[in-house]
Scaffold this motif. Structure first.
Motif, PDB file in Angstrom:
ATOM      1  N   PRO A 206     -16.649 -13.731 -34.368  1.00 39.43           N
ATOM      2  CA  PRO A 206     -17.284 -12.459 -34.983  1.00 39.43           C
ATOM      3  C   PRO A 206     -17.388 -12.506 -36.065  1.00 39.43           C
ATOM      4  O   PRO A 206     -16.155 -12.657 -36.662  1.00 39.43           O
ATOM      5  CB  PRO A 206     -16.418 -11.622 -34.221  1.00 39.43           C
ATOM      6  CG  PRO A 206     -15.122 -11.916 -33.770  1.00 39.43           C
ATOM      7  CD  PRO A 206     -15.540 -13.330 -33.615  1.00 39.43           C
ATOM      8  N   SER A 207     -18.620 -12.188 -36.802  1.00 35.12           N
ATOM      9  CA  SER A 207     -18.649 -12.286 -38.193  1.00 35.12           C
ATOM     10  C   SER A 207     -19.591 -11.311 -38.742  1.00 35.12           C
ATOM     11  O   SER A 207     -20.666 -11.308 -38.199  1.00 35.12           O
ATOM     12  CB  SER A 207     -19.045 -13.593 -38.838  1.00 35.12           C
ATOM     13  OG  SER A 207     -19.046 -13.417 -40.315  1.00 35.12           O
ATOM     14  N   GLN A 208     -19.233 -10.199 -39.737  1.00 32.73           N
ATOM     15  CA  GLN A 208     -20.355  -9.280 -40.152  1.00 32.73           C
ATOM     16  C   GLN A 208     -20.852 -10.045 -41.533  1.00 32.73           C
ATOM     17  O   GLN A 208     -21.799  -9.498 -42.093  1.00 32.73           O
ATOM     18  CB  GLN A 208     -19.354  -8.312 -40.681  1.00 32.73           C
ATOM     19  CG  GLN A 208     -18.813  -7.295 -39.686  1.00 32.73           C
ATOM     20  CD  GLN A 208     -18.026  -6.092 -40.346  1.00 32.73           C
ATOM     21  OE1 GLN A 208     -16.890  -6.107 -39.852  1.00 32.73           O
ATOM     22  NE2 GLN A 208     -18.714  -5.343 -40.850  1.00 32.73           N
ATOM     23  N   GLY A 209     -20.491 -11.179 -41.773  1.00 29.18           N
ATOM     24  CA  GLY A 209     -21.312 -11.839 -42.821  1.00 29.18           C
ATOM     25  C   GLY A 209     -21.057 -13.494 -42.884  1.00 29.18           C
ATOM     26  O   GLY A 209     -20.263 -14.190 -43.244  1.00 29.18           O
ATOM     27  N   LEU A 210     -22.003 -14.035 -41.939  1.00 23.59           N
ATOM     28  CA  LEU A 210     -22.042 -15.230 -41.604  1.00 23.59           C
ATOM     29  C   LEU A 210     -22.028 -16.457 -42.564  1.00 23.59           C
ATOM     30  O   LEU A 210     -21.417 -17.413 -42.527  1.00 23.59           O
ATOM     31  CB  LEU A 210     -23.390 -15.374 -40.480  1.00 23.59           C
ATOM     32  CG  LEU A 210     -22.933 -14.854 -39.218  1.00 23.59           C
ATOM     33  CD1 LEU A 210     -23.940 -13.794 -38.882  1.00 23.59           C
ATOM     34  CD2 LEU A 210     -23.299 -15.880 -37.965  1.00 23.59           C
ATOM     35  N   PRO A 499     -31.389 -17.693 -42.821  1.00 21.59           N
ATOM     36  CA  PRO A 499     -31.025 -17.223 -44.316  1.00 21.59           C
ATOM     37  C   PRO A 499     -30.021 -15.983 -44.549  1.00 21.59           C
ATOM     38  O   PRO A 499     -30.048 -15.498 -43.631  1.00 21.59           O
ATOM     39  CB  PRO A 499     -32.343 -16.895 -44.650  1.00 21.59           C
ATOM     40  CG  PRO A 499     -33.674 -17.379 -43.674  1.00 21.59           C
ATOM     41  CD  PRO A 499     -32.798 -17.541 -42.381  1.00 21.59           C
ATOM     42  N   ASP A 500     -29.397 -16.208 -45.625  1.00 19.62           N
ATOM     43  CA  ASP A 500     -28.443 -15.281 -45.821  1.00 19.62           C
ATOM     44  C   ASP A 500     -28.720 -13.754 -45.902  1.00 19.62           C
ATOM     45  O   ASP A 500     -29.684 -13.547 -46.431  1.00 19.62           O
ATOM     46  CB  ASP A 500     -27.900 -15.575 -47.167  1.00 19.62           C
ATOM     47  CG  ASP A 500     -26.512 -14.793 -47.501  1.00 19.62           C
ATOM     48  OD1 ASP A 500     -25.870 -13.868 -46.616  1.00 19.62           O
ATOM     49  OD2 ASP A 500     -26.067 -15.042 -48.460  1.00 19.62           O
ATOM     50  N   ALA A 501     -28.124 -12.993 -44.862  1.00 19.76           N
ATOM     51  CA  ALA A 501     -28.545 -11.581 -44.599  1.00 19.76           C
ATOM     52  C   ALA A 501     -27.530 -10.757 -45.415  1.00 19.76           C
ATOM     53  O   ALA A 501     -27.704  -9.600 -45.273  1.00 19.76           O
ATOM     54  CB  ALA A 501     -28.620 -11.291 -43.101  1.00 19.76           C
ATOM     55  N   GLY A 502     -26.591 -11.557 -46.121  1.00 23.45           N
ATOM     56  CA  GLY A 502     -25.702 -10.496 -46.646  1.00 23.45           C
ATOM     57  C   GLY A 502     -24.584 -10.091 -45.674  1.00 23.45           C
ATOM     58  O   GLY A 502     -24.559 -10.433 -44.547  1.00 23.45           O
ATOM     59  N   ILE A 503     -23.607  -9.174 -45.912  1.00 20.90           N
ATOM     60  CA  ILE A 503     -22.555  -8.966 -45.285  1.00 20.90           C
ATOM     61  C   ILE A 503     -23.124  -7.432 -44.539  1.00 20.90           C
ATOM     62  O   ILE A 503     -23.957  -6.700 -45.159  1.00 20.90           O
ATOM     63  CB  ILE A 503     -21.301  -8.596 -45.830  1.00 20.90           C
ATOM     64  CG1 ILE A 503     -20.346  -8.261 -44.990  1.00 20.90           C
ATOM     65  CG2 ILE A 503     -21.538  -7.318 -46.885  1.00 20.90           C
ATOM     66  CD1 ILE A 503     -18.884  -8.051 -45.568  1.00 20.90           C
ATOM     67  N   ALA A 504     -22.593  -7.424 -43.094  1.00 20.33           N
ATOM     68  CA  ALA A 504     -23.252  -6.022 -42.448  1.00 20.33           C
ATOM     69  C   ALA A 504     -22.086  -5.005 -42.761  1.00 20.33           C
ATOM     70  O   ALA A 504     -21.130  -4.792 -41.881  1.00 20.33           O
ATOM     71  CB  ALA A 504     -23.389  -6.334 -40.775  1.00 20.33           C
ATOM     72  N   GLY A 505     -22.063  -4.723 -43.795  1.00 30.19           N
ATOM     73  CA  GLY A 505     -20.931  -3.763 -44.278  1.00 30.19           C
ATOM     74  C   GLY A 505     -21.666  -2.752 -45.492  1.00 30.19           C
ATOM     75  O   GLY A 505     -22.755  -2.972 -45.914  1.00 30.19           O
ATOM     76  N   GLY A 506     -20.810  -1.796 -45.817  1.00 30.94           N
ATOM     77  CA  GLY A 506     -21.140  -0.877 -46.976  1.00 30.94           C
ATOM     78  C   GLY A 506     -22.327  -0.212 -46.416  1.00 30.94           C
ATOM     79  O   GLY A 506     -23.046   0.694 -47.333  1.00 30.94           O
ATOM     80  N   SER A 507     -22.596   0.020 -44.985  1.00 29.81           N
ATOM     81  CA  SER A 507     -23.672   0.610 -44.686  1.00 29.81           C
ATOM     82  C   SER A 507     -25.152   0.110 -45.181  1.00 29.81           C
ATOM     83  O   SER A 507     -25.924   0.971 -45.379  1.00 29.81           O
ATOM     84  CB  SER A 507     -23.645   2.245 -44.684  1.00 29.81           C
ATOM     85  OG  SER A 507     -22.530   2.597 -44.026  1.00 29.81           O
TER      86      SER A 507
END
Lengths: 746, 164, 352
Positions: A206-210, A499-507
């Motif tokens: 599981p990764s919020q930022g692949l 492609p890089d979606a960035g991190i699923a964080g910081g709302s």
């Protein structure tokens, strides 16, 4: 955007991944069982400070089924996990030495043919230690001036002169508030299934930022990015805990390399109270100064926050004081308290949650001292511009949130004095309010859209769905940006091949990945329109892109919708099998620097408190939130509910209890570490307040995932005070806090 | 020992060489039925809830040997012939899930609870009955509404918010 | 978990004989034992699975008016048994206030009364614990002990017993039936438990190989049916162990208390029967003053074992409340939140 393309965005669609999740078919990391796979189980430290003197490796190896024991002695080499490539410089504990800095630090990994054998093998290691006394008591530990608040924030900031203003103030409040160490505890424990094929690696984790995870592995193992495939289609909750790869995940990859077979390593729940980060313990002092009109003239917020002995992450609790309430002078200061604990980190609303929890009580105390209704007092100190910067807000419908929330809740009937209300069963009833706020962030993100000759499209980005609904809302954005119905769009995410979606964080995932998807779709439509405009056989020949509307697989001329052409025909005539566009978006748009960008809300809480026994139940929560454009109100409401329950949890339940002598956490499980159960949640309402924001991003959407915690914590604490007249300044508020007051009858 | 169970209405027999194997690990690691989840492995979260002889239990605290001869129903056994079980339908429509990790356990618990007690038209009863299933995302309200729907009894006091 | 020999018993005799082996344990529902085995607190060599012994899974209403609960009767089945829950409402309420639906479906009556303490230091293998390892010391004494014992503790152990079910059972004079290779014997549940004293590793009077086969309630237990409640204070609304709990049962005739039973949970290493308080109540007219006096008497010997003095006052208040709601009487309608202070019917005033 709604007017231009399609109609998916804004619709309360049910989750597109709902079917997979209710049938058990959604594949989480630990659900992978590749052929020949072995099981790995970590052994973790019982001490918080010292070194591992010996391990009974032979005893473990003798246990039937045990294949190998990985220790610092035989662990395959990797780059320095605290080196310059580490995200924010944080160290991972991946068996680089026998030194122990905190309890539950990994000290070995046992690999076996069965989970049962690996588990017992780890127990048989029976470590002996050279133990030193740990720093485990926050109250007596030494402090140092933090170098940063969180990662990016300045540790100290001042606007105006707080000292002067405090001195001149007609009313001053000076109180200290405590928040405990909290652990994310996603329902899914961190897990990894790692399979090496030569120098190629596939990991399910599981990764919020692949892409960040992929890069980290590449840096550590010295293999090219394209050799590493990270898959994370579903996360069983993240909350910031799965933002960066943690040590145990790297250990799973190392174990697979050591034994030359696929390995599954799943953390035990108790092991999650060490190397994975947590919300650090804070102690916050507020000095508020008010003038004759009960306007804030000084807000001095001093924070002491725990960090580890070896790294610095200080809960940035001061951020909220810089942006929420108007004050002539504001100062924030963060002090670090190094302890023998795992390094704290980002946990849902990092900084804002803890800061809001304290600030909202302080505001309530000040309001009451001035004889004002707490909502009126907040309106009296409403920030028209961002206090610390003086910048205008890109949008701010907080007044509407206060008004709509108060109306829905029935706030107008609230008596000013505490202990005035009882229900028919004789329980004390209290009402409290808190203001919610969270910054609107954006990261760098990319997406790819491909339209094929059959008029269908695929949209790809390495986004992560940890429950917030990315599979659904991003598909909605994709469909609308391409002018297609949802069933014509295949949305792909959860893999580092995209492609890089960035991190699923910081709302910020919608702002980032959603904007990237939107841009990819928009650019693709522009390309398509350009092809049509050049094509003499097209009804759109000679038109320009800006006059084009894309809808249901056709392009229309805006002023004359009789002139249109279908995607299939445009591509077919051009002899194109597909067209594609790759987008790149980021936070560097200069317009973002002209505005302060925050989402806001108001949360109203009702609690019942037993007047003699002190048990508390939150009987009602009403939140009204303004967060720009709403992609999917059903999912957004669920995000608000989740945040509000986290707020309830912060206020009344969560606390890691640390033994001050050993440094071990005594409730490292889900029985002793309380999170709310179903019976703790009686009635939630989340009102979505209209807000238009042309500045934040192309979608006009602000983040919603973390907003709901802020405000709620304080609202509940204030409601408990309003019910009982007992002011508790330490979270979580417990039965004994309410009955143990000398001279009080509750 | 050869364990014979009726698994999702089909006979299943499997040789298990280790008495330590729990029902949860039997399902997940040896039968590749990974819908049932491990959240705590200690009966504290409910993610591993399955039905044994129609009763909901924590499969993490049940030895596989102990269920020999009994019937086991997992989340994979709810939908029949490609058609979702009604409880699955209402979980989707009420958005009674977010990350989905606790969902299989919530569903099995929701199905099983009716076998334990006479149900009243009372959301408090559902909340209490479902308190053995933690949801960290906070989907509790949707879960209660879904179960009230499923048991055909959504009352006005159960609908505490407007649904879309 | 250590590898062990698994034996499925087909009779009580077979089970008790198999249990004479060193380091053997009985497995019923497994909700406590399997957990302890996973944590490593329990490392048996032999596990005797008695869950198939149907003769121990029966509730029998006895000709003398009592009831015999087989040791393997599941907590759920007992709590929802129509006649049992009508006759012994405080027991049903205690059962339903405990754990979760899933756990109650697996947990048995016998296993419930034999639960181990939840003291964190008992579960933490790296901590000193006299109960786990005699003579090791007690790290709870100077540690996190706000929830630990206020009655009956010793310098060697300050743990508490976690059972809810056992609290009203002790109040109602339950008797434990025990089988072993040397025969059958019976012990009052209150006497079944031992206090820590100098030997906290011992928790009950059970001898090696002995098996609890049933728990009986005597005929007079159901005379309290109209006025029996169980209240449980906890840090969340459900699925939490008691900070303090109280079982209160009264026989009330025209406002006069003919008989009274009080036991407290979460305050000692066994359910704490408050006999002197019961005596104080008998023959008196119900009143808050009387209930407060009884609570004072019930907690007269209480003293903090650490940072938990607040529990003493809390226990007093809970005794008063439990007596008050017991006096108000039971309703036919089962409570949605069993044992909770939020379960009260509006007619019961919480005002003291």
């Amino acid at each position: 955007m709604r007017g231009r393309h399609g109609s998916s965005v804004g619709q309360p669609l049910t989750r597109l991944d709902g079917h997979l999740k209710v049938t058990g078919a959604a594949v989480y990391a630990a659900d992978n069982n590749p052929p020949g796979m072995l099981h790995a189980v970590m052994a973790t430290s019982d001490i918080a400070n010292g070194k591992v003197a010996s391990l009974e490796i032979e005893a473990a190896k003798r246990h039937p089924g045990v294949v190998e024991v990985m220790t610092p002695d035989n662990r395959p080499p990797i780059a320095d996990p605290a080196g310059p490539d580490a995200p924010f410089g944080w160290r991972l504990d991946v068996l680089q030495s026998d030194i122990v800095h905190y309890a539950k630090q990994p000290i070995a990994v046992v690999i076996a043919t069965s989970l049962e054998a690996a588990t017992e093998g780890a127990a048989l290691l029976a470590p002996r230690y050279e133990e030193h006394s740990p720093v485990a008591d926050f109250d007596t530990a030494e402090t140092f001036a933090a170098t940063a608040a969180g990662v990016f924030g300045p540790a100290r900031d001042e606007m105006g002169n707080v000292e002067t203003e405090l001195h001149a103030a007609t009313f001053r409040l000076d109180e200290v508030y405590d928040t405990p160490a909290q652990y994310h505890n996603p329902m899914e424990p961190h897990a990894i299934v790692a399979s090496w094929d030569g120098d190629e690696l596939t990991v399910d984790t599981p990764s919020q930022g692949l892409i960040m995870a992929q890069r980290r592995i590449s840096d550590l193992f010295g293999i090219p990015l394209e050799n590493i495939h990270v898959r994370s289609p579903f996360l069983g909750g993240g909350f910031g805990n799965k933002g960066f790869l943690a040590g145990p995940q790297i250990l799973g990859i190392l174990a697979a390399r050591l034994v030359g077979k696929p390995v599954k390593l799943v953390m035990r729940r108790d092991q999650m109270y060490g190397p994975l980060g947590h919300r650090g313990r804070t102690q916050q002092r507020f000095q508020l100064g008010l003038d004759d009109d009960s306007k804030l003239v000084a807000l001095n917020h001093t924070i002491k926050a725990a960090t580890s002995i070896f790294d610095e992450f200080v809960e940035p609790a001061g951020k909220i004081s810089q942006t929420l309430y108007a004050s002539r002078a504001i100062a924030t200061d963060h002090q670090a308290v190094p302890m023998h604990i795992g390094t704290p980190g980002f946990m849902r609303a990092p900084g804002e949650a803890s800061g809001s929890a304290a600030l909202e009580i302080a505001m309530d105390e000040a309001a009451f001292a001035r004889g004002l209704d707490p909502l009126e007092f907040r309106l009296n100190n409403y920030a028209e511009v961002e206090p610390i910067s003086g910048k205008p807000f890109s949008s701010k419908e907080l007044r509407a949130c206060y008004t709509q929330g108060a109306a829905r809740f029935g706030w107008a009937d609230r008596p000013l004095l505490p202990r005035q209300m009882r229900n028919e069963a004789g329980l004390l009833v209290g009402w409290g309010v808190g203001t919610a706020t969270f910054p609107t962030l954006m990261f760098n993100g990319q997406a790819r859209a491909v339209l094929t000759a059959d008029g269908a499209a695929t949209v790809e980005t390495a986004a992560a769905d940890m429950g917030q609904g990315a599979w659904t809302s991003f598909a909605q954005i994709a469909a609308d940006s391409l002018g297609l119905s949802l069933d014509k769009v295949e949305f792909r995410a959860g893999s580092s091949k995209f492609p890089d979606a960035g991190i699923a964080g910081g709302s910020a995932h919608t702002a980032t990945a959603g904007s990237a998807i939107h841009a990819a779709g928009r650019d693709l439509i522009a390309k398509l329109a350009a092809i049509a405009a050049r094509d003499e056989r097209s009804a759109l020949h000679g038109t320009g892109n800006k006059d084009i509307v894309a809808r249901d697989g056709r392009l229309y001329l805006r002023e004359d919708e009789d002139r249109s052409d279908s995607y299939i025909d445009i591509l077919g005539r051009a002899g194109l099998g597909e067209i594609r566009s790759d987008s790149k978006v980021g936070p560097d748009d200069p317009i973002r620097s002209d505005y302060a960008m925050h989402a806001h809300g108001a949360v109203f809480a009702e609690v019942l408190v037993d007047p003699e026994l002190g048990q508390v139940r939150v009987s009602r929560l009403v939140g009204a939130f303004a967060a720009g454009a709403i992609i999917n109100p059903r999912l957004v409401r669920s995000q608000y509910y989740g945040g509000m329950i986290w707020g309830l949890s912060f206020a009344l339940h969560e606390e890691a209890l640390i033994d001050h002598r050993s440094g071990r956490i005594l409730n490292a499980d889900l029985a002793g570490y309380h999170v709310p159960v179903n019976a703790d949640v009686v009635s939630l309402e989340a009102l979505i307040v209209d807000e238009y924001d042309p500045h934040v991003n192309a979608l006009g959407a602000k983040g919603v995932g973390e907003l709901g915690i802020t405000g709620t914590v304080g609202a509940i604490a204030n409601a408990v005070w309003h019910a009982t007249g007992v002011r508790v300044r330490r979270y979580p508020i417990k039965i004994t806090d309410l009955i143990d007051q000398p001279g009080r009858s509750i | 020992m050869i364990i014979r169970i009726e698994l999702n209405e089909k006979p299943c027999s499997i040789e298990v060489d280790d008495p330590r194997v729990t029902l949860l690990d039997l399902l997940r690691e040896r039968l590749n039925l990974t819908g049932t989840k491990k959240g705590c492995d200690r009966g504290q979260c409910g993610a591993c809830t399955v039905l044994v002889d129609g009763r909901r239990i924590n499969s993490c605290l049940t030895l596989a040997f102990s269920v020999d001869g009994r019937s086991v129903t997992t989340v994979e056994g709810l939908a029949k012939g490609g058609k979702l079980h009604p409880i699955q339908e209402v979980f989707i429509s009420r958005d009674a899930l977010q990350c989905g990790f606790c969902t299989p356990g919530q569903l099995m618990s929701a199905v099983g609870l009716a076998n334990e007690m006479p149900l009243r038209n009372d959301p408090e009863q559902i909340r209490e009955a479902m308190s053995g299933n933690l949801c960290r995302c906070g989907a509790y309200q949707g879960i209660v509404e879904a179960i009230m729907d499923y048991h055909g009894a959504l009352s006005t006091d159960g609908a505490t918010h407007e649904t879309i | 978990m250590k590898r062990f020999e698994y034996i499925r018993a087909t009779s009580v005799a077979e089970a008790t004989s198999a249990a004479m082996e060193q380091n053997a344990v009985f497995l019923a529902g497994g909700t406590n034992l399997v957990d302890l085995m996973k944590v490593g607190v329990s490392r048996p060599d032999r596990v005797i699975d008695i869950s198939g012994l149907a003769e121990l899974a029966r509730v029998e209403f006895l000709p003398n008016g009592g009831v015999r609960i087989g040791a393997l009767v599941l907590n759920t089945d007992l709590a929802y048994h129509p006649q049992f829950s009508r006759d012994y409402p405080s027991v049903a309420e205690a059962l339903l206030s405990a754990a979760s639906g899933q756990l109650r479906n697996a947990a048995t009556a016998g296993g419930n009364i034999l639960q181990k303490t939840r003291c964190s230091y008992f579960f933490d293998l790296a901590s000193a614990c006299n109960k786990r390892q005699p003579g090791a010391g007690c790290d709870a004494r100077d540690g996190e002990n706000h929830g630990l014992a206020i009655l009956g503790w010793s310098l060697s152990c300050i743990a508490t017993h976690p059972s809810d079910f056992a609290v009203p059972m002790v109040a109602l004079d339950a008797v434990v039936e025990i089988d072993g290779i040397s025969g059958h014997r019976e012990v009052l549940l209150d006497a079944f438990y031992t206090l820590p004293g100098d030997y906290p590793e011992r928790e009950t009077v059970l001898q090696p190989g002995e098996l609890v086969v049933a728990i009986r309630l005597p005929p007079e237990a159901k005379t309290f049916a109209q006025h029996s409640r169980y209240l449980k204070l906890r840090d969340r609304t459900s699925f939490a162990f008691a900070l303090v709990s109280v079982a209160a049962s009264l026989v009330v005739e025209e406002g006069m208390i003919r008989d009274a039973r009080i036991a407290l949970g979460g305050v000692a290493l066994k359910p704490w029967r408050a006999r002197a308080a019961e005596t104080r109540l008998k023959g008196q007219v119900c009143s808050d003053t009387l209930f407060r006096e009884a609570a004072e008497v019930a907690l007269a010997d209480a003293r903090p074992s650490g940072n938990n003095a607040a529990k003493i006052e809390l226990s007093r208040r809970l005794v008063v409340r439990a007596l008050r709601v017991a006096e108000a009487g039971n309703t036919d309608q089962p409570r949605s939140l069993p044992g909770s202070v939020f379960a009260e019917q509006p007619k019961v005033s919480a005002n003291g």
